[in-house]
Scaffold this motif. Structure first.
Motif: not given
Length: 118
Positions: A44-58
Protein backbone atom coordinates in the motif's frame (compact mmCIF):
# COMPACT_ATOMS: atom_id res chain seq x y z
CA UNK A 1 -18.45 13.30 -7.97
CA UNK A 2 -17.92 9.74 -9.18
CA UNK A 3 -15.57 10.93 -11.92
CA UNK A 4 -13.38 12.64 -9.34
CA UNK A 5 -13.27 9.44 -7.27
CA UNK A 6 -12.57 7.32 -10.36
CA UNK A 7 -9.55 9.50 -11.11
CA UNK A 8 -8.17 8.76 -7.64
CA UNK A 9 -8.68 4.98 -7.62
CA UNK A 10 -5.03 4.39 -6.88
CA UNK A 11 -5.25 6.45 -3.68
CA UNK A 12 -8.32 4.53 -2.56
CA UNK A 13 -6.56 1.24 -3.33
CA UNK A 14 -3.43 2.28 -1.47
CA UNK A 15 -5.33 3.35 1.65
CA UNK A 16 -7.37 0.15 1.48
CA UNK A 17 -4.16 -1.92 1.35
CA UNK A 18 -2.65 0.08 4.21
CA UNK A 19 -5.79 -0.44 6.29
CA UNK A 20 -5.97 -4.17 5.58
CA UNK A 21 -2.28 -4.62 6.35
CA UNK A 22 -2.57 -2.71 9.61
CA UNK A 23 -5.62 -4.72 10.66
CA UNK A 24 -3.89 -8.04 9.90
CA UNK A 25 -0.77 -7.03 11.84
CA UNK A 26 -2.84 -6.03 14.88
CA UNK A 27 -5.53 -8.72 14.83
CA UNK A 28 -3.58 -11.82 13.79
CA UNK A 29 -2.13 -14.00 16.51
CA UNK A 30 0.01 -16.06 14.16
CA UNK A 31 3.45 -14.62 13.45
CA UNK A 32 3.42 -15.64 9.78
CA UNK A 33 0.11 -13.79 9.31
CA UNK A 34 1.71 -10.71 10.87
CA UNK A 35 4.50 -10.86 8.28
CA UNK A 36 1.90 -11.20 5.51
CA UNK A 37 0.07 -8.17 6.94
CA UNK A 38 3.35 -6.24 6.97
CA UNK A 39 3.87 -7.07 3.28
CA UNK A 40 0.34 -5.92 2.42
CA UNK A 41 1.00 -2.68 4.32
CA UNK A 42 4.27 -2.17 2.42
CA UNK A 43 2.51 -2.73 -0.89
CA UNK A 44 0.00 0.00 0.00
CA UNK A 45 2.83 2.40 0.81
CA UNK A 46 4.60 1.57 -2.45
CA UNK A 47 1.41 2.18 -4.44
CA UNK A 48 0.81 5.49 -2.67
CA UNK A 49 4.31 6.83 -3.43
CA UNK A 50 4.26 5.73 -7.06
CA UNK A 51 0.74 7.12 -7.57
CA UNK A 52 1.66 10.44 -5.99
CA UNK A 53 4.67 10.74 -8.31
CA UNK A 54 2.45 10.54 -11.40
CA UNK A 55 2.48 13.65 -13.58
CA UNK A 56 -0.23 14.09 -16.22
CA UNK A 57 1.49 14.31 -19.60
CA UNK A 58 4.90 13.91 -18.00
CA UNK A 59 7.97 12.78 -19.91
CA UNK A 60 11.36 11.46 -18.84
CA UNK A 61 13.63 14.22 -17.54
CA UNK A 62 15.46 15.00 -20.77
CA UNK A 63 16.62 18.51 -21.57
CA UNK A 64 15.33 18.36 -25.13
CA UNK A 65 11.60 18.68 -24.38
CA UNK A 66 9.57 21.48 -22.84
CA UNK A 67 6.77 19.27 -21.47
CA UNK A 68 6.43 18.59 -17.73
CA UNK A 69 9.04 16.19 -16.44
CA UNK A 70 8.56 13.23 -14.12
CA UNK A 71 11.00 12.99 -11.24
CA UNK A 72 12.73 9.58 -11.13
CA UNK A 73 13.49 9.89 -7.40
CA UNK A 74 10.23 8.35 -6.06
CA UNK A 75 10.62 5.39 -8.40
CA UNK A 76 14.20 4.81 -7.30
CA UNK A 77 13.18 5.06 -3.64
CA UNK A 78 10.44 2.50 -4.13
CA UNK A 79 12.82 0.09 -5.87
CA UNK A 80 15.14 0.40 -2.90
CA UNK A 81 12.22 -0.06 -0.50
CA UNK A 82 11.18 -3.23 -2.33
CA UNK A 83 14.65 -4.70 -1.85
CA UNK A 84 14.62 -3.74 1.83
CA UNK A 85 11.12 -5.21 2.19
CA UNK A 86 12.22 -8.53 0.70
CA UNK A 87 15.23 -8.65 3.03
CA UNK A 88 13.05 -7.77 6.01
CA UNK A 89 10.58 -10.52 5.09
CA UNK A 90 13.41 -13.05 4.77
CA UNK A 91 14.85 -12.14 8.17
CA UNK A 92 11.40 -12.18 9.80
CA UNK A 93 10.59 -15.61 8.36
CA UNK A 94 14.00 -16.90 9.43
CA UNK A 95 13.33 -15.71 12.98
CA UNK A 96 9.88 -17.30 12.88
CA UNK A 97 11.45 -20.64 11.94
CA UNK A 98 13.81 -20.34 14.92
CA UNK A 99 10.94 -19.44 17.25
CA UNK A 100 8.97 -22.45 16.06
CA UNK A 101 12.00 -24.73 16.57
CA UNK A 102 12.50 -23.45 20.13
CA UNK A 103 8.90 -23.17 21.33
CA UNK A 104 6.83 -25.35 18.98
CA UNK A 105 4.21 -22.69 18.30
CA UNK A 106 3.70 -19.51 16.30
CA UNK A 107 0.75 -18.18 18.30
CA UNK A 108 1.58 -14.90 20.00
CA UNK A 109 -0.48 -15.57 23.14
CA UNK A 110 1.03 -19.00 23.65
CA UNK A 111 4.51 -17.59 23.21
CA UNK A 112 3.82 -14.96 25.89
CA UNK A 113 2.65 -17.68 28.29
CA UNK A 114 5.68 -19.85 27.60
CA UNK A 115 8.08 -16.91 27.98
CA UNK A 116 6.49 -15.78 31.24
CA UNK A 117 6.77 -19.27 32.74
CA UNK A 118 10.50 -19.55 31.89
Amino acid sequence: MMEALAAKDYYIASFLLIGIGTYVMIAAGNLVKKVIGMNIFQTGIFLFFIASAYVEGGTPPLLTSETPHVSPVPHVLILTAIVVGVALTAVALGMIVRIYDDYGTLDERTLKEVRSSD
